[in-house]
Design a protein around this motif. Structure first.
Motif, PDB file in Angstrom:
ATOM      1  N   SER A   1     -24.481 118.242  66.582  1.00  0.00           N
ATOM      2  CA  SER A   1     -24.454 119.054  67.631  1.00  0.00           C
ATOM      3  C   SER A   1     -24.874 120.640  67.344  1.00  0.00           C
ATOM      4  O   SER A   1     -23.989 121.105  66.433  1.00  0.00           O
TER       5      SER A   1
ATOM      6  N   GLN B   1     -30.376 115.573  68.543  1.00  0.00           N
ATOM      7  CA  GLN B   1     -28.724 115.664  68.282  1.00  0.00           C
ATOM      8  C   GLN B   1     -28.415 114.419  68.495  1.00  0.00           C
ATOM      9  O   GLN B   1     -28.537 113.645  69.399  1.00  0.00           O
TER      10      GLN B   1
ATOM     11  N   THR C   1     -24.892 113.884  68.230  1.00  0.00           N
ATOM     12  CA  THR C   1     -23.772 113.965  69.241  1.00  0.00           C
ATOM     13  C   THR C   1     -23.627 114.947  70.009  1.00  0.00           C
ATOM     14  O   THR C   1     -22.530 115.763  70.048  1.00  0.00           O
TER      15      THR C   1
ATOM     16  N   ARG D   1     -23.022 117.478  72.899  1.00  0.00           N
ATOM     17  CA  ARG D   1     -21.905 117.376  73.873  1.00  0.00           C
ATOM     18  C   ARG D   1     -22.126 118.213  75.034  1.00  0.00           C
ATOM     19  O   ARG D   1     -22.691 119.164  75.263  1.00  0.00           O
ATOM     20  N   GLY D   2     -21.510 117.720  76.164  1.00  0.00           N
ATOM     21  CA  GLY D   2     -21.377 118.339  77.201  1.00  0.00           C
ATOM     22  C   GLY D   2     -20.002 118.620  77.508  1.00  0.00           C
ATOM     23  O   GLY D   2     -19.322 119.004  76.487  1.00  0.00           O
TER      24      GLY D   2
ATOM     25  N   TRP E   1     -24.260 114.370  75.619  1.00  0.00           N
ATOM     26  CA  TRP E   1     -25.724 115.149  76.080  1.00  0.00           C
ATOM     27  C   TRP E   1     -26.743 114.420  75.462  1.00  0.00           C
ATOM     28  O   TRP E   1     -26.983 114.330  74.104  1.00  0.00           O
ATOM     29  N   PHE E   2     -27.454 113.548  76.228  1.00  0.00           N
ATOM     30  CA  PHE E   2     -28.588 113.170  75.792  1.00  0.00           C
ATOM     31  C   PHE E   2     -29.820 113.967  75.079  1.00  0.00           C
ATOM     32  O   PHE E   2     -30.340 114.908  76.040  1.00  0.00           O
TER      33      PHE E   2
ATOM     34  N   LEU F   1     -30.215 123.992  71.649  1.00  0.00           N
ATOM     35  CA  LEU F   1     -30.229 125.372  71.191  1.00  0.00           C
ATOM     36  C   LEU F   1     -29.009 125.899  71.334  1.00  0.00           C
ATOM     37  O   LEU F   1     -28.282 125.687  72.189  1.00  0.00           O
TER      38      LEU F   1
ATOM     39  N   ASN G   1     -22.919 125.513  85.660  1.00  0.00           N
ATOM     40  CA  ASN G   1     -23.651 125.575  84.499  1.00  0.00           C
ATOM     41  C   ASN G   1     -24.847 124.554  84.473  1.00  0.00           C
ATOM     42  O   ASN G   1     -25.358 124.175  83.460  1.00  0.00           O
ATOM     43  N   ASP G   2     -25.489 124.272  85.680  1.00  0.00           N
ATOM     44  CA  ASP G   2     -26.579 123.258  85.833  1.00  0.00           C
ATOM     45  C   ASP G   2     -27.648 124.110  86.662  1.00  0.00           C
ATOM     46  O   ASP G   2     -27.661 124.769  87.263  1.00  0.00           O
TER      47      ASP G   2
ATOM     48  N   GLY H   1     -28.457 121.883  81.029  1.00  0.00           N
ATOM     49  CA  GLY H   1     -27.038 122.150  80.991  1.00  0.00           C
ATOM     50  C   GLY H   1     -26.517 123.240  79.839  1.00  0.00           C
ATOM     51  O   GLY H   1     -27.144 123.305  78.813  1.00  0.00           O
TER      52      GLY H   1
ATOM     53  N   ALA I   1     -31.099 112.901  86.224  1.00  0.00           N
ATOM     54  CA  ALA I   1     -31.495 113.899  85.342  1.00  0.00           C
ATOM     55  C   ALA I   1     -32.923 113.837  85.451  1.00  0.00           C
ATOM     56  O   ALA I   1     -33.690 113.195  86.045  1.00  0.00           O
TER      57      ALA I   1
HETATM   58  C1  BT5 Z   1     -23.414 120.124  80.265  1.00  0.00           C
HETATM   59  O1  BT5 Z   1     -22.129 119.646  80.279  1.00  0.00           O
HETATM   60  O2  BT5 Z   1     -24.167 120.072  81.171  1.00  0.00           O
HETATM   61  C2  BT5 Z   1     -23.529 120.805  78.886  1.00  0.00           C
HETATM   62  C3  BT5 Z   1     -24.667 120.388  77.974  1.00  0.00           C
HETATM   63  C4  BT5 Z   1     -24.965 121.228  76.936  1.00  0.00           C
HETATM   64  C5  BT5 Z   1     -25.555 120.612  76.023  1.00  0.00           C
HETATM   65  C6  BT5 Z   1     -26.007 121.512  74.829  1.00  0.00           C
HETATM   66  S1  BT5 Z   1     -27.612 120.901  74.020  1.00  0.00           S
HETATM   67  C7  BT5 Z   1     -27.225 122.126  72.734  1.00  0.00           C
HETATM   68  C8  BT5 Z   1     -25.780 122.344  72.626  1.00  0.00           C
HETATM   69  N1  BT5 Z   1     -25.308 121.502  71.437  1.00  0.00           N
HETATM   70  C9  BT5 Z   1     -24.291 120.425  72.193  1.00  0.00           C
HETATM   71  O3  BT5 Z   1     -23.839 119.704  71.641  1.00  0.00           O
HETATM   72  N2  BT5 Z   1     -24.318 120.803  73.575  1.00  0.00           N
HETATM   73  C10 BT5 Z   1     -25.206 122.029  73.845  1.00  0.00           C
HETATM   74  P1  BT5 Z   1     -21.432 118.635  81.876  1.00  0.00           P
HETATM   75  O4  BT5 Z   1     -21.757 119.694  82.887  1.00  0.00           O
HETATM   76  O5  BT5 Z   1     -20.399 118.287  81.230  1.00  0.00           O
HETATM   77  O6  BT5 Z   1     -22.671 117.557  81.940  1.00  0.00           O
HETATM   78  C11 BT5 Z   1     -22.626 116.565  81.016  1.00  0.00           C
HETATM   79  C12 BT5 Z   1     -23.092 115.424  81.836  1.00  0.00           C
HETATM   80  O7  BT5 Z   1     -24.752 115.573  82.093  1.00  0.00           O
HETATM   81  C13 BT5 Z   1     -23.018 114.018  81.031  1.00  0.00           C
HETATM   82  O8  BT5 Z   1     -21.832 113.327  81.508  1.00  0.00           O
HETATM   83  C14 BT5 Z   1     -24.080 113.188  81.825  1.00  0.00           C
HETATM   84  O9  BT5 Z   1     -23.758 112.514  83.013  1.00  0.00           O
HETATM   85  C15 BT5 Z   1     -25.333 114.188  82.034  1.00  0.00           C
HETATM   86  N3  BT5 Z   1     -26.323 114.112  80.954  1.00  0.00           N
HETATM   87  C16 BT5 Z   1     -26.190 114.075  79.732  1.00  0.00           C
HETATM   88  N4  BT5 Z   1     -27.234 114.084  79.304  1.00  0.00           N
HETATM   89  C17 BT5 Z   1     -28.113 114.789  80.103  1.00  0.00           C
HETATM   90  C18 BT5 Z   1     -29.482 115.097  79.966  1.00  0.00           C
HETATM   91  N5  BT5 Z   1     -30.248 115.285  78.872  1.00  0.00           N
HETATM   92  N6  BT5 Z   1     -30.219 115.580  80.950  1.00  0.00           N
HETATM   93  C19 BT5 Z   1     -29.487 115.665  82.371  1.00  0.00           C
HETATM   94  N7  BT5 Z   1     -28.101 115.280  82.396  1.00  0.00           N
HETATM   95  C20 BT5 Z   1     -27.346 114.755  81.458  1.00  0.00           C
END
Ligand code: BT5
Length: 254
Positions: free
Chosen positions: A21, A45, A47, A49-50, A56-57, A66, A108-109, A119, A157
């Motif tokens: 991450s 990445q 792992t 994280r959201g 986070w895919f 980033l 945050n979206d 995200g 997404a």
């Molecule tokens: C977020 O959490 O939206 C915050 C995501 C932050 C990712 C960045 S990448 C760089 C940095 N390093 C990390 O490890 N993280 C940050 P949240 O609101 O909790 O949304 C997470 C949810 O979004 C997941 O449970 C999925 O349902 C969905 N999700 C996962 N991957 C996605 C993607 N690539 N695009 C859209 N939705 C996604």
């Protein structure tokens, strides 16, 4: 680095082909005393994280994964507003590369046609009344085709390329993101968050909408009427205005 338009953000770059991450690496470097403005970017990445331990895919070469290290002088209670600040910067940066209408869903979206493009995950370390560091993590789906998302994400997404209808240069978009983020951060540092929150209001797609709120321990519906000066969402339930500081909000289709 030649394309950077910033003076501080991204002057120091840690680039990885693959990482767990970027936020974890940025927090590690911040704890070791790295300078403000350092960024960590990765092609993939493992792992990512959201919030709330969600994943986070982050597929290889298709997005901007980033994290930016900040060392702001403001009060730790102001740190959550960094998420709103980043949302403003990201939306403006995306508007530079496509006319497609996308906007901010609290908190945050960034959404396009109801689906998530970006995200944001803000994390902080503070002692007493002083911030040690803030790490803003941003996941931008840049060139991910609809069928490249795993099935569970297909309905929720999307990507900047899908919104723009063409592939988008990650390097050009990264330079815009850092430029917009530096600008809005300087505004917050020099004038406080009020002008930043005003920009957020203009770019929001949540305000004025009927929303479902999933807050810790309860669910309710109402109309999102505003955000207050702490960045909390104000929801008019018909029986009064409720304040939501943390939680998930879904916009109800009309
Ligand atoms: C977020 O959490 O939206 C915050 C995501 C932050 C990712 C960045 S990448 C760089 C940095 N390093 C990390 O490890 N993280 C940050 P949240 O609101 O909790 O949304 C997470 C949810 O979004 C997941 O449970 C999925 O349902 C969905 N999700 C996962 N991957 C996605 C993607 N690539 N695009 C859209 N939705 C996604």
């Amino acid at each position: 680095a030649a394309r950077l338009k910033t003076t501080v953000f991204g002057k120091e770059i840690r680039y990885f082909a693959e990482i767990g991450s970027t936020n974890n690496e940025a927090k590690r470097l911040a704890a070791e005393g790295c300078p403000e403005g350092l960024i960590v970017v990765a092609e993939a990445q493992n792992t990512g994280r959201g919030r709330l331990a969600r994943g986070w895919f982050s597929p290889f070469g298709k997005g901007i994964w980033l994290s930016v290290v900040l060392r702001p002088s403001f009060h730790p209670l102001d740190a959550p507003k960094c998420t709103l600040m980043a949302a403003v910067a990201l939306t403006k940066a995306i508007h530079k590369v496509t006319d497609a209408p996308c906007g901010i869903k609290w908190p945050n979206d960034i959404l396009y046609e109801g689906k998530k493009l970006v995200g944001i995950l803000t994390e902080m370390s503070a002692e007493m009344d002083a911030i040690n560091y803030v790490v803003i993590g941003m996941g931008i789906n840049v060139n991910i085709a609809p069928d490249e998302f795993p099935p569970e994400l297909r309905d929720i997404a999307t990507s900047v390329a899908a919104a723009a209808g063409r592939p988008v240069s990650r390097l050009a978009l990264l330079a815009e993101v850092l430029a917009e983020l530096e600008t809005v951060y300087c505004l917050a540092v020099s004038q406080g968050f009020d002008p930043v929150l005003d920009e957020w209001r203009k770019l929001s797609i949540t305000l004025g909408q009927q929303v479902n709120v999933l807050a810790p321990g309860e669910t309710f519906t109402g109309i999102a009427v505003n955000i207050d000066n702490e960045g909390a969402l104000l929801v008019d339930t018909g029986q009064g205005v409720r304040r939501v500081l943390a939680g998930d909000v879904s916009i109800r289709p009309p």
